[in-house]
Each structure stands twice: as C-alpha cells, then as structure tokens.
Write a protein that holds these residues in place. Structure first.
Motif, PDB file in Angstrom:
ATOM      1  N   THR A 484      -3.511  -2.000  -4.796  1.00  0.00           N
ATOM      2  CA  THR A 484      -3.960  -1.476  -3.198  1.00  0.00           C
ATOM      3  C   THR A 484      -2.386  -2.005  -2.572  1.00  0.00           C
ATOM      4  O   THR A 484      -1.856  -3.051  -2.821  1.00  0.00           O
ATOM      5  CB  THR A 484      -4.875  -2.494  -2.597  1.00  0.00           C
ATOM      6  OG1 THR A 484      -6.175  -2.140  -3.348  1.00  0.00           O
ATOM      7  CG2 THR A 484      -4.967  -2.258  -1.239  1.00  0.00           C
ATOM      8  N   LEU A 485      -2.064  -1.236  -1.595  1.00  0.00           N
ATOM      9  CA  LEU A 485      -0.483  -1.589  -1.088  1.00  0.00           C
ATOM     10  C   LEU A 485      -1.398  -1.739   0.505  1.00  0.00           C
ATOM     11  O   LEU A 485      -1.707  -0.804   1.217  1.00  0.00           O
ATOM     12  CB  LEU A 485       0.341  -0.252  -1.059  1.00  0.00           C
ATOM     13  CG  LEU A 485       0.642   0.368  -2.432  1.00  0.00           C
ATOM     14  CD1 LEU A 485       1.381   1.378  -2.421  1.00  0.00           C
ATOM     15  CD2 LEU A 485       1.432  -1.028  -3.125  1.00  0.00           C
ATOM     16  N   ASP A 486      -0.870  -2.900   1.010  1.00  0.00           N
ATOM     17  CA  ASP A 486      -1.111  -3.174   2.424  1.00  0.00           C
ATOM     18  C   ASP A 486      -0.183  -3.044   3.239  1.00  0.00           C
ATOM     19  O   ASP A 486       0.997  -3.239   3.104  1.00  0.00           O
ATOM     20  CB  ASP A 486      -1.705  -4.629   2.286  1.00  0.00           C
ATOM     21  CG  ASP A 486      -2.963  -4.927   1.545  1.00  0.00           C
ATOM     22  OD1 ASP A 486      -3.792  -3.957   1.650  1.00  0.00           O
ATOM     23  OD2 ASP A 486      -3.012  -6.025   0.925  1.00  0.00           O
ATOM     24  N   ASN A 487      -0.327  -2.551   4.501  1.00  0.00           N
ATOM     25  CA  ASN A 487       0.515  -2.687   5.722  1.00  0.00           C
ATOM     26  C   ASN A 487       1.731  -1.866   5.185  1.00  0.00           C
ATOM     27  O   ASN A 487       3.152  -2.217   5.529  1.00  0.00           O
ATOM     28  CB  ASN A 487       1.003  -3.964   5.931  1.00  0.00           C
ATOM     29  CG  ASN A 487      -0.305  -4.957   6.257  1.00  0.00           C
ATOM     30  OD1 ASN A 487      -0.297  -6.045   5.521  1.00  0.00           O
ATOM     31  ND2 ASN A 487      -1.154  -4.814   7.155  1.00  0.00           N
ATOM     32  N   VAL A 488       1.595  -0.680   4.705  1.00  0.00           N
ATOM     33  CA  VAL A 488       2.743   0.380   4.396  1.00  0.00           C
ATOM     34  C   VAL A 488       3.536   1.073   5.378  1.00  0.00           C
ATOM     35  O   VAL A 488       2.818   1.503   6.230  1.00  0.00           O
ATOM     36  CB  VAL A 488       2.310   1.376   3.600  1.00  0.00           C
ATOM     37  CG1 VAL A 488       3.410   2.464   2.999  1.00  0.00           C
ATOM     38  CG2 VAL A 488       1.463   0.845   2.052  1.00  0.00           C
ATOM     39  N   VAL A 489       4.669   0.726   5.423  1.00  0.00           N
ATOM     40  CA  VAL A 489       5.477   1.417   6.670  1.00  0.00           C
ATOM     41  C   VAL A 489       6.675   2.347   6.064  1.00  0.00           C
ATOM     42  O   VAL A 489       6.795   3.298   6.368  1.00  0.00           O
ATOM     43  CB  VAL A 489       6.577   0.277   7.125  1.00  0.00           C
ATOM     44  CG1 VAL A 489       7.414   0.892   8.133  1.00  0.00           C
ATOM     45  CG2 VAL A 489       5.792  -0.636   8.223  1.00  0.00           C
ATOM     46  N   SER A 490       6.975   2.324   4.761  1.00  0.00           N
ATOM     47  CA  SER A 490       7.701   3.033   3.964  1.00  0.00           C
ATOM     48  C   SER A 490       7.373   3.169   2.432  1.00  0.00           C
ATOM     49  O   SER A 490       7.312   1.950   1.833  1.00  0.00           O
ATOM     50  CB  SER A 490       9.217   2.979   4.209  1.00  0.00           C
ATOM     51  OG  SER A 490      10.015   3.795   3.392  1.00  0.00           O
TER      52      SER A 490
END
Length: 502
Positions: A484-490
């Motif tokens: 799981t990838l949290d708080n993805v901006v790029s």
C-alpha cells in the motif's frame, strides 16, 4: 539505437579513462598501491542542508570576504555537529558562501584563485598553514582549517577565477569565472577541484569549454568519490566517466530548483542512485521548499533524507553510515581534457495531462500521450482511504527545459483539475492499494537510457523504495507497487539517454 561505431568509441573511451586512473602520481606522498573494490567497506558521511547569508551585486572584496567568513562561522558549527556524530566526510551545499543570483561583475569580489589541478596532484597543499599565501582565497584557507580542526573530509562549493590560456577565446571580463566544488582532506589538504559543467541560469559563471574526469581519495578513507554540482545530476557527464572507472560513491552540492509535485530533489536523488547502482551524499540549500533537498542514498535506498516544506531557511545535519563496493583509485594526474559544449534542447515542450478523481475503493485506468510516449496508470484505491482527490497522468516527450531533453511518464496529485504541474508543495490523503505506472516508448529503450523512478509522498518526502519495484524491457518501463502506498503525490518516471554527448 547505438551504432557499432558508437559502441567501439565508448569502449575505447572507457579503457582510456581506466588507464589514466591507474597512472602513478609523480611527487605524491601517498602510497603507490591502491586496492581494488572489496565488499563491505564502510564510511560515515554527513550532508548539511543550510541557507546561506546572502550577498548582493556591488559588494567590494572586503565586504565579500567578511560575508564568506560569516557563512563559514556558521558552517563550522554544523561541521562540528557532524564530527560529533562520527562523520568522516561532510558535504556542504552549492553557493553556500554567498548565495545565488549575481551578475558576472557582481560575483567578482567572491572569486578565489586556487592551484591548478596538476599542482594538487604533485604537491601537498594545505591552505590553513599559510594564510598569507592564500590572500586571494581566504574562504578556502578558512575551510581548510575547519576540515583540519574537526578531522573530517570537507566538500564545499565556491566561486573560482581562472586565467585564460593564450589560445583561448577569453570572456570580456578577462578571465574565467567557474562554479567550483572543492574537496579538503581531514588534515586540511586541498585534494581536488571540479568545475560545474551544466549551469542553470547562472549568468555569473562561465561554462567550461573542456572537461576531464575529477575524483578524490581521502588519505584515511578506503573509498574514491566522484564530484557533481546541482544540474550535473541529470546529465551523463561527469558521473558516467567516474562510473566507468569503477567509482560508486559521489558527493553532490546543490542549489536545486524544485518543480513539485513532479520533480522534488530527494525523489530525484533516490532515483539517480537506483539507476546508477551508486551512493550519493547530497547537500542542498535550506532556503525554502523551492530549493531544498538533501540526503544520503545508496543503490536506491534512502539512508537519510530531508526536505524543507516551508519558506523559512533551516539547517539540518544528516549523518549515516554508507557501505561502498567501488574501486579505490589513485589521484588523477591532470588527464587531457576533451571538448565540452553546453547542451541545448529548445522551447520547453508542453506535457499532455489526463485528470481523474479518486475516492475510497475506486479503481480504473488513465492514459496520456505525448509524441512517442504513451503513459498508462492502473490503480485501485484502498477501502480505508477517506479522501476524494484529483490526480493526473502526465506525458512529455521532448524538452523538459530549454537545456534538458527527456521523456516523462507520471501520476501526480493535482491542486485542481486545471492545476497539476508546478503547483508548489502539496499534501495527499489517498492510499493506493495497488498502483502501476507504465511508459510505452515508440522509439524503445536503448542501453544508454536511464529510468529514474520519482516517487514522493506529501511535502516532497520520498516514498519507501521497498513499497514498489521498477522494471524495463525493450519498449517499456514500469513502476509497480508491492504494498500500500500512502499519501501519494508523485509516482513517475524520468527517462534520459545517457549516451547523449553531455
């Protein structure tokens, strides 16, 4: 595709570079025997992020020297902190003695006159021991004393004046002004100096017309370091020549220009270290989020990292152990330079952008096309994600800037449906249960193409590289989540051809 002629030329260049690296050093006090690579050698390094006390055009020499010494007083404190935490090597940011934004005339009082590369190879030169002889380089003399007093290898950036050769086309001012990175050994000895090749809108400095590899091996460290300054990071030179010689460890000073959400320096550094299978000790200016970014990165792993999310300057001292597997090389004996010409690309290309909304448990596919690049994002949002946010797939094929050609595929968090690039720092609350970003490349991927994975979370923090993987084939590059990838901006890829001449 790389031709047979190009491949042979590259091989000959590599062999010549290695032969130069192994030449004995006349007059050197060092041992003539340097070991080759061995597993598990370790050093402790520090990257100092710091906002300089800034000068301005119109200062005289006395005022310029006073400003640089005031900056060095603050630097001395930071180096002392690093040494107190066991650092063997301390790296400082670009332009950290005076700031940026000068004209050619304005930088003049800050210019130091340093020994030529050949003198550094042939003689032990310790500026700290003879201040009178260093009247034209008082900052270098003070920095030498700081290195010696704390017993650390010190890397810093300064402005250097170099006399024109008789056969050169000299600038109107009558000399060359270079953005110069220097390395000082733990006894204060001046080990090496490197002239920044790729200037980024720096009217105060000249672009070198020739280039030769530069590296240094401290007396008490079993490691050889390559040298780079800021914009150099995105080009083949100088790093590729060092890597061809077996170097895997680099020092990097920067006054970076961030372009969030797509391009923030910690993510670029992590991606660079992964693409080159190398370690980098990187010190950035701490002025604000616009120029910040420092850390220690090894083979794609973030050892320590800092990004200033605010507008106020901060000082951070990052210290971590680094394991090296690189060759240990003797000092270079002023190898013959090769011609260098600053690259040009043209008008900045317009990226293609496809926006979409995500909510809890939503999933889908989004695609953007630009030139010969097709970018596709496949995503599934976590059930526990509480945000409703706008993202975009971005594709670019051409000029990322007027002086940088690249192909870009990315997923980025948007400020609004109309604002997805160059937005300034953003926060994100979306968690992706799965996320895959694929770049389909009509021209294919050549051996010389490097793919930098640029993955960051809120406020420019690099995503944990253990949470995603990177793959490539003949016509495709892919980044895929493994957790799981949290708080993805790029979640993006920057593709650059390393066989380009500069």
């Amino acid at each position: 595709m790389t031709t047979q002629h190009d491949a042979i030329a590259a091989l000959l260049c590599t062999l010549a570079l290695v032969l130069v690296a192994l030449m004995p050093v006349a007059g050197s006090t060092r041992s003539a025997t340097f070991p080759t690579a061995s597993a598990g050698r370790r050093y402790r390094a520090a990257a100092v992020e710091r906002a300089p006390i800034v000068g301005h055009d119109g200062m005289d020499v006395a005022a310029a020297e006073k400003l640089m010494l005031a900056n060095l007083d603050e630097i001395n404190v930071a180096v002392g902190m690093a040494a107190g935490r066991g650092a063997d090597l301390v790296v400082l940011p670009e332009d950290n003695l005076y700031g940026a934004g000068y004209s050619a005339a304005g930088i003049a009082p800050f210019l130091a006159i340093l020994p030529a590369a050949r003198q550094l190879a042939d003689h032990v030169i310790v500026p700290c021991t003879n201040a009178t002889m260093w009247a034209d380089a008082v900052a270098a003399a003070r920095a030498s004393c700081i290195a010696r007093d704390h017993g650390v290898v010190l890397v810093l950036d300064m402005a250097e004046q170099v006399a024109c050769l008789p056969n050169e086309r000299c600038p109107p001012i009558g000399y060359w002004a270079y953005n110069t990175q220097i390395a000082l050994d733990a006894d204060g000895r001046l080990l090496a100096k490197y002239h920044k090749l790729h200037l980024y809108y720096e009217a105060q400095f000249d672009v070198p017309t020739t280039w030769a590899p530069v590296w240094f091996t401290p007396a008490k460290l079993d490691v050889t370091f390559g040298m780079m300054v800021c914009f150099d990071l995105l080009f083949a030179r100088p790093a590729n020549g060092d890597i061809a010689a077996g170097i895997t460890d680099f020092v990097f000073s920067s006054f970076w220009v961030n372009e969030p959400p797509l391009l923030t320096l910690p993510a670029v550094l992590r991606g660079w270290s992964s693409a080159h299978n190398a370690s980098i000790v990187a010190a950035g200016t701490g002025s604000s989020w616009y120029n910040s970014g420092s850390g220690l990165f090894s083979r794609g792993k973030t050892l320590a990292s800092w990004y200033n999310p605010g507008w106020q300057g901060e000082t951070q001292v990052l210290v971590h152990d680094v394991v090296t597997f690189g060759a240990v090389l003797p000092p270079l004996v002023a190898p013959p330079p090769s011609p260098f010409r600053f690259p040009a690309c043209g008008k900045r290309s317009s990226p293609m952008v496809t926006t979409f909304n995500v909510t809890a448990s939503s999933s889908g596919t989004a695609t953007a096309h630009a030139g010969g690049v097709t970018c596709t994002a496949r995503y599934r949002v976590s059930e526990t994600s509480t945000a409703s946010e706008i993202y975009a797939v971005v594709a670019l094929d051409g000029c990322f800037s007027p002086v940088l050609e690249a192909r870009v595929c990315g997923l980025v968090r948007c400020l609004s449906a109309e604002a997805c690039l160059n937005t300034g720092l953003l926060a994100a609350n979306t968690s992706f249960a799965s996320l895959t970003m694929t770049a389909h490349l009509a021209a294919g991927l050549n051996d010389g193409d490097l793919v930098f994975g640029l993955a960051s979370a809120s406020n420019g923090v690099p995503l944990d590289s253990q949470l995603y993987s990177e793959h490539r084939s003949a016509t495709m590059a892919t980044m895929a989540s493994t957790g799981t990838l949290d708080n993805v901006v790029s979640f993006s890829m920057f593709i650059r051809n390393e066989w380009m001449p500069n």
